[in-house]
Design a protein around this motif. Structure first.
Motif, PDB file in Angstrom:
ATOM      1  N   ARG A  66       0.818  -1.204   0.000  1.00  0.00           N
ATOM      2  CA  ARG A  66       0.000   0.000   0.000  1.00  0.00           C
ATOM      3  C   ARG A  66       0.856   1.261   0.000  1.00  0.00           C
ATOM      4  NH1 ARG A  66      -4.126   2.500  -1.980  1.00  0.00           N
ATOM      5  NH2 ARG A  66      -5.595   3.437  -0.513  1.00  0.00           N
ATOM      6  N   MET A  67       1.974   1.243   0.720  1.00  0.00           N
ATOM      7  CA  MET A  67       2.830   2.427   0.790  1.00  0.00           C
ATOM      8  C   MET A  67       3.365   2.809  -0.587  1.00  0.00           C
ATOM      9  SD  MET A  67       2.708   3.399   3.876  1.00  0.00           S
ATOM     10  CE  MET A  67       1.615   2.570   5.012  1.00  0.00           C
ATOM     11  N   MET A  68       3.695   1.805  -1.404  1.00  0.00           N
ATOM     12  CA  MET A  68       4.202   2.095  -2.749  1.00  0.00           C
ATOM     13  C   MET A  68       3.141   2.839  -3.562  1.00  0.00           C
ATOM     14  SD  MET A  68       6.158  -1.518  -3.525  1.00  0.00           S
ATOM     15  CE  MET A  68       6.761  -0.997  -5.124  1.00  0.00           C
ATOM     16  N   ASP A  69       1.872   2.419  -3.420  1.00  0.00           N
ATOM     17  CA  ASP A  69       0.791   3.082  -4.156  1.00  0.00           C
ATOM     18  C   ASP A  69       0.552   4.495  -3.634  1.00  0.00           C
ATOM     19  OD1 ASP A  69      -1.091  -0.020  -4.212  1.00  0.00           O
ATOM     20  OD2 ASP A  69       0.423   0.744  -5.604  1.00  0.00           O
ATOM     21  N   LEU A  70       0.567   4.649  -2.312  1.00  0.00           N
ATOM     22  CA  LEU A  70       0.268   5.952  -1.718  1.00  0.00           C
ATOM     23  C   LEU A  70       1.344   6.979  -2.045  1.00  0.00           C
ATOM     24  CD1 LEU A  70      -1.137   4.955   1.798  1.00  0.00           C
ATOM     25  CD2 LEU A  70      -2.389   5.542  -0.288  1.00  0.00           C
ATOM     26  N   ARG A  71       2.573   6.541  -2.145  1.00  0.00           N
ATOM     27  CA  ARG A  71       3.646   7.487  -2.476  1.00  0.00           C
ATOM     28  C   ARG A  71       3.435   8.074  -3.862  1.00  0.00           C
ATOM     29  NH1 ARG A  71       9.761   5.564  -2.095  1.00  0.00           N
ATOM     30  NH2 ARG A  71       9.152   4.372  -3.920  1.00  0.00           N
ATOM     31  N   GLN A  72       2.997   7.247  -4.816  1.00  0.00           N
ATOM     32  CA  GLN A  72       2.760   7.753  -6.166  1.00  0.00           C
ATOM     33  C   GLN A  72       1.559   8.694  -6.206  1.00  0.00           C
ATOM     34  OE1 GLN A  72       2.617   4.815  -9.216  1.00  0.00           O
ATOM     35  NE2 GLN A  72       4.620   3.987  -8.764  1.00  0.00           N
ATOM     36  N   ARG A  73       0.618   8.509  -5.265  1.00  0.00           N
ATOM     37  CA  ARG A  73      -0.574   9.356  -5.241  1.00  0.00           C
ATOM     38  C   ARG A  73      -0.372  10.617  -4.402  1.00  0.00           C
ATOM     39  NH1 ARG A  73      -5.222   6.143  -2.840  1.00  0.00           N
ATOM     40  NH2 ARG A  73      -6.273   8.127  -3.214  1.00  0.00           N
ATOM     41  N   HIS A  74       0.821  10.790  -3.820  1.00  0.00           N
ATOM     42  CA  HIS A  74       1.112  11.943  -2.958  1.00  0.00           C
ATOM     43  C   HIS A  74       0.086  12.039  -1.826  1.00  0.00           C
ATOM     44  CE1 HIS A  74       4.039  13.148  -5.939  1.00  0.00           C
ATOM     45  NE2 HIS A  74       3.115  13.078  -6.870  1.00  0.00           N
ATOM     46  N   ALA A  75      -0.247  10.895  -1.245  1.00  0.00           N
ATOM     47  CA  ALA A  75      -1.222  10.843  -0.163  1.00  0.00           C
ATOM     48  C   ALA A  75      -0.538  11.018   1.186  1.00  0.00           C
ATOM     49  CB  ALA A  75      -1.973   9.519  -0.197  1.00  0.00           C
ATOM     50  N   ARG A  76      -1.357  11.245   2.207  1.00  0.00           N
ATOM     51  CA  ARG A  76      -0.884  11.300   3.588  1.00  0.00           C
ATOM     52  C   ARG A  76      -1.621  10.247   4.395  1.00  0.00           C
ATOM     53  NH1 ARG A  76      -1.063  17.936   4.009  1.00  0.00           N
ATOM     54  NH2 ARG A  76       0.866  18.290   2.856  1.00  0.00           N
ATOM     55  N   ILE A  77      -0.900   9.638   5.309  1.00  0.00           N
ATOM     56  CA  ILE A  77      -1.496   8.620   6.162  1.00  0.00           C
ATOM     57  C   ILE A  77      -2.049   9.281   7.411  1.00  0.00           C
ATOM     58  CG2 ILE A  77      -0.958   6.656   7.657  1.00  0.00           C
ATOM     59  CD1 ILE A  77       1.055   5.770   5.596  1.00  0.00           C
ATOM     60  N   LEU A  78      -3.222   8.830   7.823  1.00  0.00           N
ATOM     61  CA  LEU A  78      -3.815   9.252   9.082  1.00  0.00           C
ATOM     62  C   LEU A  78      -3.802   8.045  10.010  1.00  0.00           C
ATOM     63  CD1 LEU A  78      -5.245  11.665  10.475  1.00  0.00           C
ATOM     64  CD2 LEU A  78      -7.414  10.695   9.701  1.00  0.00           C
ATOM     65  N   VAL A  79      -3.104   8.171  11.149  1.00  0.00           N
ATOM     66  CA  VAL A  79      -2.992   7.050  12.080  1.00  0.00           C
ATOM     67  C   VAL A  79      -3.267   7.565  13.490  1.00  0.00           C
ATOM     68  CG1 VAL A  79      -0.491   7.362  12.331  1.00  0.00           C
ATOM     69  CG2 VAL A  79      -1.516   5.147  12.846  1.00  0.00           C
ATOM     70  N   ALA A  80      -3.988   6.761  14.265  1.00  0.00           N
ATOM     71  CA  ALA A  80      -4.374   7.179  15.618  1.00  0.00           C
ATOM     72  C   ALA A  80      -3.269   6.860  16.612  1.00  0.00           C
ATOM     73  CB  ALA A  80      -5.672   6.485  16.033  1.00  0.00           C
ATOM     74  N   ALA A  81      -2.882   7.866  17.394  1.00  0.00           N
ATOM     75  CA  ALA A  81      -1.881   7.663  18.442  1.00  0.00           C
ATOM     76  C   ALA A  81      -2.406   6.657  19.456  1.00  0.00           C
ATOM     77  CB  ALA A  81      -1.568   8.988  19.130  1.00  0.00           C
ATOM     78  N   GLY A  82      -1.552   5.701  19.825  1.00  0.00           N
ATOM     79  CA  GLY A  82      -1.932   4.683  20.788  1.00  0.00           C
ATOM     80  C   GLY A  82      -2.681   3.515  20.198  1.00  0.00           C
ATOM     81  N   SER A  83      -2.942   3.539  18.887  1.00  0.00           N
ATOM     82  CA  SER A  83      -3.684   2.448  18.252  1.00  0.00           C
ATOM     83  C   SER A  83      -2.770   1.252  18.024  1.00  0.00           C
ATOM     84  CB  SER A  83      -4.275   2.912  16.922  1.00  0.00           C
ATOM     85  OG  SER A  83      -3.247   3.229  15.994  1.00  0.00           O
ATOM     86  N   ALA A  84      -3.380   0.124  17.704  1.00  0.00           N
ATOM     87  CA  ALA A  84      -2.628  -1.121  17.515  1.00  0.00           C
ATOM     88  C   ALA A  84      -1.658  -1.023  16.347  1.00  0.00           C
ATOM     89  CB  ALA A  84      -3.603  -2.283  17.303  1.00  0.00           C
ATOM     90  N   ILE A  85      -2.012  -0.245  15.344  1.00  0.00           N
ATOM     91  CA  ILE A  85      -1.219  -0.206  14.121  1.00  0.00           C
ATOM     92  C   ILE A  85      -0.267   0.983  14.082  1.00  0.00           C
ATOM     93  CG2 ILE A  85      -2.770   1.226  12.719  1.00  0.00           C
ATOM     94  CD1 ILE A  85      -1.119  -2.091  11.594  1.00  0.00           C
ATOM     95  N   GLU A  86      -0.299   1.864  15.087  1.00  0.00           N
ATOM     96  CA  GLU A  86       0.438   3.129  15.016  1.00  0.00           C
ATOM     97  C   GLU A  86       1.921   2.937  14.694  1.00  0.00           C
ATOM     98  OE1 GLU A  86       1.019   5.161  18.661  1.00  0.00           O
ATOM     99  OE2 GLU A  86       1.786   6.983  17.714  1.00  0.00           O
ATOM    100  N   LYS A  87       2.623   2.191  15.522  1.00  0.00           N
ATOM    101  CA  LYS A  87       4.072   2.079  15.342  1.00  0.00           C
ATOM    102  C   LYS A  87       4.430   1.416  14.016  1.00  0.00           C
ATOM    103  CE  LYS A  87       5.202   2.017  20.277  1.00  0.00           C
ATOM    104  NZ  LYS A  87       5.814   1.241  21.396  1.00  0.00           N
ATOM    105  N   LEU A  88       3.690   0.365  13.669  1.00  0.00           N
ATOM    106  CA  LEU A  88       3.987  -0.353  12.432  1.00  0.00           C
ATOM    107  C   LEU A  88       3.693   0.515  11.216  1.00  0.00           C
ATOM    108  CD1 LEU A  88       4.965  -3.045  11.317  1.00  0.00           C
ATOM    109  CD2 LEU A  88       2.610  -3.868  11.369  1.00  0.00           C
ATOM    110  N   ALA A  89       2.579   1.247  11.251  1.00  0.00           N
ATOM    111  CA  ALA A  89       2.220   2.103  10.117  1.00  0.00           C
ATOM    112  C   ALA A  89       3.216   3.245   9.949  1.00  0.00           C
ATOM    113  CB  ALA A  89       0.807   2.656  10.310  1.00  0.00           C
TER     114      ALA A  89
END
Length: 416
Positions: A66-89
């Motif tokens: 997914r990161m490879m696709d998002l970089r080409q789309r000039h997107a920004r990730i929204l991630v919740a602090a303290g969430s299960a996926i925060e550090k990995l994302a």
């Protein structure tokens, strides 16, 4: 600083409208400008991953693709602090240089370590105990759910969004051999998010499955002129095309080799192996203007390309190797691959911004028009071509068995 949207307030209204079920208002958001950014905000969510290594591995595969696709789309990730996926994302975003907006909700508004990837901390201030995942799932333009446990808070929040918006902005990962809420969410309107054939083919190679290449005995196509576009692969001395220096370091430090026995082996054969296993030609070559990453081809016949190749002493490599990909020229035209525009250096200024990547100076010591070059200014997904529109070539038959392409492309051997 966040860039303001050219349609001031429009994005903010749309994003707040998606939050209607949790009654979120702009005055509760600091900085509120985060809702005005024109580029897509893609929320990454996941239930707790626990200690299952298979689950961790698959989630990491989903994130990296997914990161490879998002970089080409000039997107920004929204991630919740303290969430299960925060550090990995955040780590995945850091490897692929994707900016992150970190959402801090209520009690989570404490101090967090800041990395160069985190663009801004967006704080939700409220007297109510707003669930962080529900806020994120409401605010994001799109949602990628890497793992959703049945009946959990994320499952419930996704169902509310699907019911409220009734669009295709939610993707839910479908994991192999693992129970998730994915199938039920897909029935409710979410889009299934599957690992591609690329990942399955690479896994198959890693596990040592025997691959039987489809060797094409008809070599007449290699002599045809103007019917195929030829892309020869090269050795790669540093990061792979599309790979950041930090990702390259991670690969060497962690021993992640994408199916190769030796991750430091990066000759033209290994480059070709990577291409056919991923199904992608990454825009990595830089034009003479040093601005435009492109994929390059030659309209010359393969026989002519290999016969006229020469060693370029100033870059210490051959300008072409007997390894590569060929694409039918009619299919390439439909895809949008275009011929180079040759001319004098001053002619570049006369071209539109859309065509500048196609410009190549004719040259004085070397006549570059003889290359008959074509270019494309983005990564090429080879799986979008019909199987008979792509060919692979190598110099020796024994090397064909190492390729393991994700589609049944014919493989030609150039040495007869």
């Amino acid at each position: 600083m966040l860039e303001p949207s050219p349609h001031n307030g429009q994005k903010r209204l749309l994003r707040l409208a998606a939050c209607e079920p949790i009654q979120l208002q702009a005055k509760q958001i600091s900085p509120a400008e985060v809702l005005d950014t024109p580029g897509p905000l893609v929320g990454i969510v996941s239930s707790r991953l626990g200690h299952d290594p298979n689950l961790h591995r698959q989630v990491c595969q989903f994130l990296s693709r997914r990161m490879m696709d998002l970089r080409q789309r000039h997107a920004r990730i929204l991630v919740a602090a303290g969430s299960a996926i925060e550090k990995l994302a955040i780590r995945a975003a850091e490897l692929f240089h994707i900016p992150v907006v970190r959402l801090i909700v209520g009690k989570e508004a404490t101090s967090y370590a800041t990395t160069e990837t985190v663009l801004v901390d967006c704080v939700i201030q409220s007297n109510d105990a707003l669930p962080r995942d529900a806020v994120l799932i409401g605010l994001a333009d799109q949602i990628d759910a890497a793992y959703v446990r049945r009946g959990g808070k994320i499952d419930q929040a996704l169902r509310r969004r699907l019911l409220a918006l009734r669009d295709s902005s939610c993707r839910v990962a479908v994991l192999n051999e693992l129970p998730t809420a994915g199938p039920e969410l897909i029935q409710s309107g979410a889009i299934g998010w599957y690992l591609s054939d690329t990942d399955q083919a690479m896994e198959s190679c890693v596990k040592g499955n025997t691959y039987q290449p489809i060797i094409d005995g008809d070599t007449r196509w290699m002599q045809s002129d103007g019917q195929w576009l030829i892309h020869c692969t090269r050795s790669c001395l540093g990061p792979w095309p599309g790979q950041t220096p930090k990702q390259h370091q991670d690969e060497l430090l962690l021993g992640h080799s994408d199916g190769f026995a030796n991750p430091t082996s990066r000759g033209p054969l290994e480059t070709l192996m990577r291409i056919v296993r991923s199904g992608r030609l990454v825009a990595g070559a830089i034009t003479s203007a040093q601005k435009y990453p492109v994929v390059c081809f030659s309209e010359r016949s393969l026989v002519e390309c290999l016969k006229q190749r020469s060693f370029r002493s100033h870059v210490s490599r051959w300008d072409g190797e007997p390894y590569g990909i060929a694409v039918q020229i009619d299919a390439a035209k439909r895809f949008g691959i275009k011929p180079v525009i040759y001319g004098e250096k001053e002619h570049r200024k006369q071209l539109t911004s859309e065509d500048k990547f196609r410009f190549q100076a004719k040259g004085k010591t070397h006549d570059w028009t003889l290359e008959r070059e074509w270019r494309y200014n983005a990564t090429i997904d080879l799986t979008r071509f019909a199987e008979n529109e792509v060919r692979v070539f190598v110099p020796e038959k024994v090397e064909a068995s190492q390729l393991c392409p994700i589609r049944n492309w014919l493989i030609s051997v150039t040495t007869t």
